[in-house]
Design an enzyme around this catalytic site. Structure first.
Site, PDB file in Angstrom:
ATOM      1  N   PRO A  33       3.684  -5.926   0.935  1.00 55.43           N
ATOM      2  CG  PRO A  33       2.115  -5.836  -0.792  1.00 55.43           C
ATOM      3  CD  PRO A  33       2.763  -4.990   0.263  1.00 55.43           C
ATOM      4  CD  GLU A  86       3.349  -2.939  -4.413  1.00 52.81           C
ATOM      5  OE1 GLU A  86       2.745  -1.966  -4.908  1.00 52.81           O
ATOM      6  OE2 GLU A  86       2.855  -4.088  -4.341  1.00 52.81           O
ATOM      7  CD  GLU A 116       3.261  -0.585  -8.098  1.00 53.10           C
ATOM      8  OE1 GLU A 116       2.428   0.273  -7.729  1.00 53.10           O
ATOM      9  OE2 GLU A 116       3.501  -1.606  -7.448  1.00 53.10           O
ATOM     10  CD  GLN A 142       1.600   4.448  -7.823  1.00 58.63           C
ATOM     11  OE1 GLN A 142       0.512   3.983  -7.533  1.00 58.63           O
ATOM     12  NE2 GLN A 142       2.050   4.499  -9.067  1.00 58.63           N
ATOM     13  CG  PHE A 143       0.909   6.038  -2.117  1.00 61.94           C
ATOM     14  CD1 PHE A 143       0.709   7.327  -1.655  1.00 61.94           C
ATOM     15  CD2 PHE A 143       0.468   5.699  -3.382  1.00 61.94           C
ATOM     16  CE1 PHE A 143       0.079   8.275  -2.453  1.00 61.94           C
ATOM     17  CE2 PHE A 143      -0.165   6.638  -4.182  1.00 61.94           C
ATOM     18  CZ  PHE A 143      -0.357   7.934  -3.717  1.00 61.94           C
ATOM     19  CB  ALA A 144       5.332   4.625   2.839  1.00 59.00           C
ATOM     20  CG  ASP A 145       0.102   3.911   2.936  1.00 54.57           C
ATOM     21  OD1 ASP A 145       0.852   4.775   2.455  1.00 54.57           O
ATOM     22  OD2 ASP A 145      -0.761   4.160   3.792  1.00 54.57           O
ATOM     23  CE1 TYR A 146      -1.176   1.514  -1.804  1.00 55.33           C
ATOM     24  CE2 TYR A 146      -0.039   2.100  -3.829  1.00 55.33           C
ATOM     25  CZ  TYR A 146      -1.159   2.166  -3.022  1.00 55.33           C
ATOM     26  OH  TYR A 146      -2.250   2.879  -3.434  1.00 55.33           O
ATOM     27  CG  HIS A 177      -3.398   6.060  -1.031  1.00 58.02           C
ATOM     28  ND1 HIS A 177      -4.573   5.381  -0.820  1.00 58.02           N
ATOM     29  CD2 HIS A 177      -2.996   5.739  -2.279  1.00 58.02           C
ATOM     30  CE1 HIS A 177      -4.890   4.698  -1.906  1.00 58.02           C
ATOM     31  NE2 HIS A 177      -3.942   4.893  -2.813  1.00 58.02           N
TER      32      HIS A 177
END
Length: 334
Positions: A86, A57, A26, A79-83, A126
């Site tokens: 999925p 993701e 992304e 884009q962030f580890a939190d993502y 984030h």
């Protein structure tokens, strides 16, 4: 180089050496990534080798697995580890198991880059540190550098590895090391020896820890941003701590850990993630199993809180020099 520049250099070097290396995710193409790590790569290598992907993701990682199985070496950015959640099924059920399920006929030589941790006031979605989840999965390698020299060498090794590598990048270290007292660097990377990153190709072994600071009073096992926080705590307390920068969380360099703990007789584990079932629990268990008769004090853990990420109390949540230093004192006085 800053860590951002070192990571970009690693991508540039590997893309120049091997046409099978591709970068996507992304906003990584035209925009150059939310943290600008991939800036300029699309202009240099074209849209077929550095390109943007939809906000999907699971699709990003799934496509990378297929590309890797058929000969490419994809580097994808979450884009962030939190993502990553999925994409968890693709990472855990597909990428990590492909070599085993195919009896070695196929591999997943993919690198999944993820900015991790807090420090940018990004709030709950984030700022997470999910490294323990990945270390639990057989078939994955998990890496987290603490400085630009290691960041470049480890990323090149990850890209050239035939196994899937989770490459975690502490956001607080992108532009300089932090002491944990304030949201500012201790010293700019430009004035630190660890910014003297070679321009060309070099690798850092994925299975090796580094002795960041030699000492005799106790062993500190840590990684990422907490390497610098631990060094600050050692300086402020005057305790002669030996700081082991794990770098590779799994596979783990247990030999370096064991040698240090047997030398010092004391051990403190420091990480930013939550305490319960954090990677520090596994470290403490392994030290206990291998070094019990050498330990002169209980193993200490200094971690984040067992709560959802507290946006309003971000800098209290992080283990800072005060909390880490207090653990050092407890260990040496026990």
């Amino acid at each position: 180089m800053t860590m951002i520049q070192a990571l970009r250099s690693a991508l540039d070097v590997t893309m120049a050496r091997d046409d099978n290396v591709v970068v996507f995710g992304e906003d990584v193409g035209y925009f150059g990534g939310v943290f600008r790590v991939t800036e300029g790569l699309q202009q240099k290598y074209g849209k077929s080798r550095c390109f943007d992907a939809p906000i999907n993701e699971g699709g990003i990682v799934g496509a990378a697995i297929g590309m890797g199985a058929y000969g490419l070496r994809p580097i994808v950015e979450i884009q962030f580890a939190d993502y990553f959640y999925p994409a968890a099924d693709q990472i855990i059920s597909e990428a990590a198991r492909l070599r085993f399920r195919s009896a070695g006929d196929f591999t997943a030589p993919i690198t999944i880059r993820m900015p991790c941790g807090g420090g940018i006031y990004g709030g709950q979605t984030h700022s997470q540190s999910p490294e323990a989840i990945f270390t639990h999965v057989c078939g994955l390698r998990t890496v987290m550098p603490s400085n630009p020299i290691d960041a470049k060498g480890l990323l090149i090794s990850a890209i050239e590895c035939d196994d899937p590598v989770i490459f975690l990048e502490p956001k607080r270290l992108y532009n300089g090391p932090f002491d944990g007292h304030h949201d500012r660097p201790v010293v700019p990377w430009s004035k630190h020896e660890l910014c003297n990153v070679p321009e060309g190709h070099y690798t850092t072994p994925l299975e090796s820890a580094a002795v960041f600071r030699s000492g005799a009073a106790l062993t500190v096992l840590t990684y990422g941003t907490m390497v610098w926080v631990s060094a600050c705590a050692a300086a402020e307390t005057g305790i002669d701590a030996e700081i082991i920068d794990l770098r590779s969380l799994w596979p783990l360099d247990i030999q370096t850990i064991e040698a240090s703990v047997k030398k010092t007789g004391r051990c403190v584990v420091v990480h930013e993630a939550t305490r319960t079932c954090g990677f520090g629990a596994e470290l403490a268990s392994m030290v206990q199993e291998r070094c019990f008769y050498h330990l002169e004090a209980p193993i200490e853990r200094v971690t984040g809180w067992d709560t959802p990420y507290p946006h309003a109390q971000e800098w209290a949540y992080f283990p800072g020099p005060e909390r880490v230093g207090a653990a050092f004192k407890r260990a040496v006085e026990a």
